[in-house]
Design a protein around this motif. Sequence first.
Motif: not given
Length: 67
Positions: A19-25, A35-39, A43-45, A50-53
């Motif tokens: 999941y972290c790899g996908i988010c970074v990609f 910076k706003l788009a990254e924030l 935050a959403v990612a 949490i839901f699958p976890a």
Amino acid sequence: MQSRKVIGLVVLMALLAVYCGICVFIAVQFLPDSKLAELIFYAVAGVIWIFPAMKIVRWMQSMPEVD
């Protein structure tokens, strides 16, 4: 019961790594240089994983039926 926890831990760690790899990609390839788009994205990612976890942890804690 112990084996469920070990299997769940391994699956949870693998899920988190992928999941972290996908988010970074996604962040590197598709996010605008803002910076706003990254924030907002992080935050959403940061909440979505949490839901699958939760499902994995519930499976780890559930007691198998014994007949």
